[in-house]
Write an enzyme that holds these catalytic residues in place. Sequence first.
Site, mmCIF file in Angstrom:
data_model
loop_
_atom_site.group_PDB
_atom_site.id
_atom_site.type_symbol
_atom_site.label_atom_id
_atom_site.label_comp_id
_atom_site.label_asym_id
_atom_site.label_seq_id
_atom_site.Cartn_x
_atom_site.Cartn_y
_atom_site.Cartn_z
ATOM 1 N N SER A 1 0.945 -1.341 -0.512
ATOM 2 C CA SER A 1 0.026 0.029 0.788
ATOM 3 C C SER A 1 0.510 1.272 0.565
ATOM 4 O O SER A 1 0.363 2.455 -0.303
ATOM 5 C CB SER A 1 -0.722 0.135 1.173
ATOM 6 O OG SER A 1 -0.155 0.049 2.416
ATOM 7 N N HIS B 1 -1.193 -2.193 -6.436
ATOM 8 C CA HIS B 1 -2.157 -2.006 -5.269
ATOM 9 C C HIS B 1 -3.878 -2.362 -5.811
ATOM 10 O O HIS B 1 -4.366 -1.277 -5.516
ATOM 11 C CB HIS B 1 -1.704 -0.586 -4.438
ATOM 12 C CG HIS B 1 -2.465 -0.791 -3.513
ATOM 13 N ND1 HIS B 1 -2.477 1.059 -2.788
ATOM 14 C CD2 HIS B 1 -2.389 -0.993 -2.087
ATOM 15 C CE1 HIS B 1 -2.670 1.392 -1.131
ATOM 16 N NE2 HIS B 1 -3.366 -0.143 -1.731
ATOM 17 N N ASN C 1 -4.091 6.718 -1.579
ATOM 18 C CA ASN C 1 -3.697 7.203 0.412
ATOM 19 C C ASN C 1 -2.710 7.928 0.016
ATOM 20 O O ASN C 1 -2.926 8.585 0.998
ATOM 21 C CB ASN C 1 -2.991 5.646 0.019
ATOM 22 C CG ASN C 1 -4.108 4.710 0.547
ATOM 23 O OD1 ASN C 1 -5.217 4.365 0.937
ATOM 24 N ND2 ASN C 1 -3.999 3.223 1.062
#
Length: 808
Positions: A123, A146, A197
């Site tokens: 991640s 991912h 993210n």
Amino acid sequence: MSNFIVKKVAVLGAGVMGAQIAAHLVNARVPVVLFDLPAKEGPKNGISLRAIENLKKLSPAPLGINDEAGLIQAANYEDDLALLKECDVVIEAIAERMDWKHDLYKKVAPHLASHTIFATNTSGLSITALSDGFDADLKSRFCGVHFFNPPRYMHLVELIPTATTQPAILDRLETFLTSTLGKGVVRAKDTPNFIANRVGIFSILAVFAEAEKYGIPFDVVDDLTGSKLGRAKSATFRTADVVGLDTMAHVIKTMQDTLMDDPFAPVYKTPAVLKGLVDAGALGQKTGAGFYKKEGKAIKVLDPKTGQYVDSGKKADEIVVRMLKKEPAERIKLLRESTNPQAQFLWAVFRDVFHYIGVYLEQIAGSAADIDLAIRWGFGWNSGPFEDWQSAGWKQVAEWVKEDIEAGKGLANVALPAWVFAGPVAENQGVHGAQGSWSPAAQAFVQRNALPVYARQVFRAALKGTAAADPRKAGRTVEENDAVRIWVSEGQDDVLVVSFKSKMNTIGPDVTDGLTRAIDLAQAEYKGLVVWQPTSLQLGAPGGPFSAGANLEAAMPAFMMGGAKGIEPFVKKFQDGMMRVKYSAVPVVSAASGIALGGGCELMLHSAKRVAALETYIGLVEVGVGLVPAGGGLKEAALAAARAAQAAGSTNYLQFLTNRFQAAAMAKVSASALDAQKMGYLQPSDTIVFNVHELLHVAQNEVRALSNAGYRAPVPGTLVPVAGRSGIATIKASLANMRDGGFISAHDFLIASRIAEAVCGGDVEAGSLVSEEWLLALERKAFVDLLGTGKTQERIMGMLQTGKPVRN
């Protein structure tokens, strides 16, 4: 280009993500081997076997059909490494520790085939650093892939190359991920936490910071930052609880450890309230407490001042809710100028995110499209942050952000880049245009990746401001009215498409007329007809509803004038429409995603063939409003049971009817398209599509295939054997036990009895031959009779008023 067919995949690591990636591969009918460490006790494959068994218990379900968990092959690193030679793709998904990953790579690398693509599902760790120690050949076949959690449902997969990854490897993997696994692929640069993210967690940290500054409670923040803002319903703090506060803290720590010189570094500090919860073991949903906690039936929310859980449910101020309903430019202006703390909070969060993506676009992404799509698909926003900025007025918003930065209101004292204010972006009034999306590195607007797989997407996910076609208006309109649009897509003039325009694509008399008209036109000039529903959600998360069923509101005037009996012509018209679909001289193919309930399910049952996206939820649910299916759904159940009995050489028709009766009587809805096949709502010969954007393309090709093979409609007038009065008596005896035991109400007993009468062919001897018209008349009578009862009327009014079934 030569075919790249993925015949088998290995997943290394049977943890939460690894096991669920393996599950989704099985959903897609890809053979998969799930590896983990050898167990110290019991069978050597014990760790993998337990993970596979645990998949059946997870919610939301990672498997389309729970029984298929056994299709995953369990393995361990001590005995089974030779299996890797058979695998075309190997995905490593162990814990986020660089040293552990390197140790595993040394163990598996010698066993990989020379063509195998090796990928890490990290991640946020550096892909380049992970490839240290590989020889040049393996480095060229290594990349990051991912998946977002849960892998079955989250559309986003980030694909991260290193400087040495072969372009052909990336193209092959993107094609596989897009079409076979149904994902939206975004290529990210090898920077900490990649794109989704990096930006998504920053936006959450900005919410933490600004909520604290303006004193907004967590539940009010969630009311403000959820669906009212066009984002995931779980909003900010509920999402954190679902993801896991330890997981979120880990992603934040990656930013702290790798972005120490970043101007925004102070923002990456773990919020004190988050640290306190993690330290206390309150990790969110998986531990039963996080920002929220369930106590009995009550949902409590954390009060950060006292550390205690208090009653939740506080809502946003009405004045702010009204602002959020305005068009983007007016909305942002009102929020910025308001003195209301909630409005100031929202403007601050918008400003912080616009500031961040402006500063970091060049560093983390190939173009603005990558950021917008990653956030939409990975965090559930209806529109990406650059789309929001552009829609609100690029230049004006940029000036406001600049003013706030200079006034010290921003989260970092770093200026927006020059390209924001001058040059092609300023002239275009934003980062998205007909020529593509802005790439600061290229100093130009660039188009998205145009791999051949994207030719399968008639309407690729669109970005606001680009030249993408609106699927509700694209192509050539043949005929259109308030109920339906009949059209052909660009370059596909041989196949007609009909799309409904009603709310939730419900089917009333006007839609039935439109569908019949489309069949007439298709028979006159086309190879066939596709029923496909475009949706504005082509702009956001894909997969809108196929049809929520019959339009009960459209039937209300007839009911008011003629009572229950006045509804019979409405029902008869719907039945005639479905029979028109079934006996069309050219094939009618239903292309479904989302919900296909009641009449939507019946439309699919009467089609020549069905193409369904994996996430299609199909069922006959009329019991919820106190009625029976009356568009031929029960008739088709009786026909299917007769066919199955005949194939088995049996005259016990009830045996083949029981599952179909139960599905209708209990209003069961399939958990996936795969489950719908198991339930009989889809046939083994029907096609399941994993990428919802490919649905129309595949359905058009199915029409062509049927037509080119010399399609002939079923012959009308066929008589079928039914279970008759003895079948009805057997079912009713079972229902009576349930009623007397308090499991169902007296009205439930009545409805289920009427379903039994219809599927068993009425008061005739077992094995009697009856026509479709006979079975339809039984459905119609049961529907009208039930509509005349007070209890059913209560259920209908309850559903229309609250959207929830009434149990009476």
